[in-house]
Design an enzyme around this catalytic site. Structure first.
Site, short mmCIF file in Angstrom:
data_model
loop_
_atom_site.label_atom_id
_atom_site.label_comp_id
_atom_site.label_asym_id
_atom_site.label_seq_id
_atom_site.Cartn_x
_atom_site.Cartn_y
_atom_site.Cartn_z
N HIS A 10 -4.79 9.54 -4.95
CA HIS A 10 -3.11 10.09 -5.03
C HIS A 10 -2.48 8.87 -5.81
CE1 HIS A 10 -2.42 7.17 -2.17
NE2 HIS A 10 -3.17 7.42 -1.34
N SER A 36 -7.34 6.11 -0.87
CA SER A 36 -6.61 5.82 -2.12
C SER A 36 -7.40 4.67 -2.81
CB SER A 36 -5.79 5.26 -1.03
OG SER A 36 -4.80 4.43 -1.71
#
Length: 248
Positions: free
Chosen positions: A149, A126
């Site tokens: 993501h 992340s």
């Protein structure tokens, strides 16, 4: 005949002698680090670890393993000002966390004047991706992974177009930072970021060490020894540059 019996120390009696102080230090070391001895001697390399979840403006529950950004920022400022420290080695094993806090840490690492090397161990997921690529040289362990993501928004969400515009702008900030500090193209990064079917309950891609290097996110596969060697090489290069390129 009078006998003199040595008085035994009381349980709550403070430790005063040199041997007692030494014993107390060893006990503290075992409790804090789980080992009986710590490496001695000063080093010209500062090692910073970013583990667990990057904690931002909200305090996370006590059972969460966190790295608080308000702890890291003063350390980075102190490192930049300390003439004895010539290089910074950042070790990452993080699940991500607060986007703005992660970007703040990444921007600080990227703008340091001293050589920096990052090493991804276990995972750099992340918002850990921008931190991993923020250094002069990045390394990832062969078994480490990086999850790429889109940004999420927690808490109260107002269903108006401005909310989605804000998310889109924040997403672009992350993409721009990653592409400007690594060799990955914007098209490839967005492809990985918005891929469906890769993650069971999410959108995005989990990239393993070799693939992270292949896509241009990370510079090389390696470990702690490789990171220290690369950092020492860059420190030596900077010394030679500052001395006019003359090697004695």
């Amino acid at each position: 005949m009078t006998e003199f019996k040595q008085q035994e120390p009381q349980p709550n009696q403070p430790l005063t002698g040199p041997e007692d102080n030494k014993r107390s230090t060893v006990v503290d070391t075992i409790q804090q680090l789980g080992q009986t001895a710590t490496p001695a001697g000063e080093s010209n390399i500062f090692c910073m670890t970013i583990i667990g979840q990057v904690e931002g403006h909200l305090v996370l529950p006590p059972q969460n393993k966190t790295t608080k950004y308000e702890h890291l920022i003063p350390q980075l400022v102190a490192v930049e000002q300390n003439p004895k420290i010539e290089g910074i080695f950042i070790i990452l094993n993080t699940v991500g966390g607060d986007v703005e806090a992660g970007l703040a840490i990444a921007e600080m690492i990227a703008t340091l004047s001293k050589p920096t090397v990052t090493l991804v161990l276990g995972g750099g997921h992340s918002i850990g991706v921008p931190i991993a690529v923020s250094s002069n040289y990045s390394i990832i362990a062969e078994t480490a992974t990086m999850t790429i993501h889109p940004i999420r928004l927690n808490g109260l969400v107002i269903g108006v177009p401005q909310t989605f515009e804000y998310l889109d702008k924040m997403q672009e900030r992350v993409i721009r930072f990653i592409t400007s500090h690594s060799q990955v193209t914007e098209e490839k990064l967005k492809e990985l970021m918005f891929k469906t079917g890769e993650l069971t309950r999410d959108i995005g891609t989990t990239v393993i060490g070799v693939d992270a290097v292949k896509y241009g996110l990370i510079n090389a596969i390696g470990g702690v020894g490789d990171g220290i060697r690369e950092l020492n090489r860059r420190i030596e290069e900077k010394r030679n540059t500052n001395s006019g390129g003359l090697i004695q």
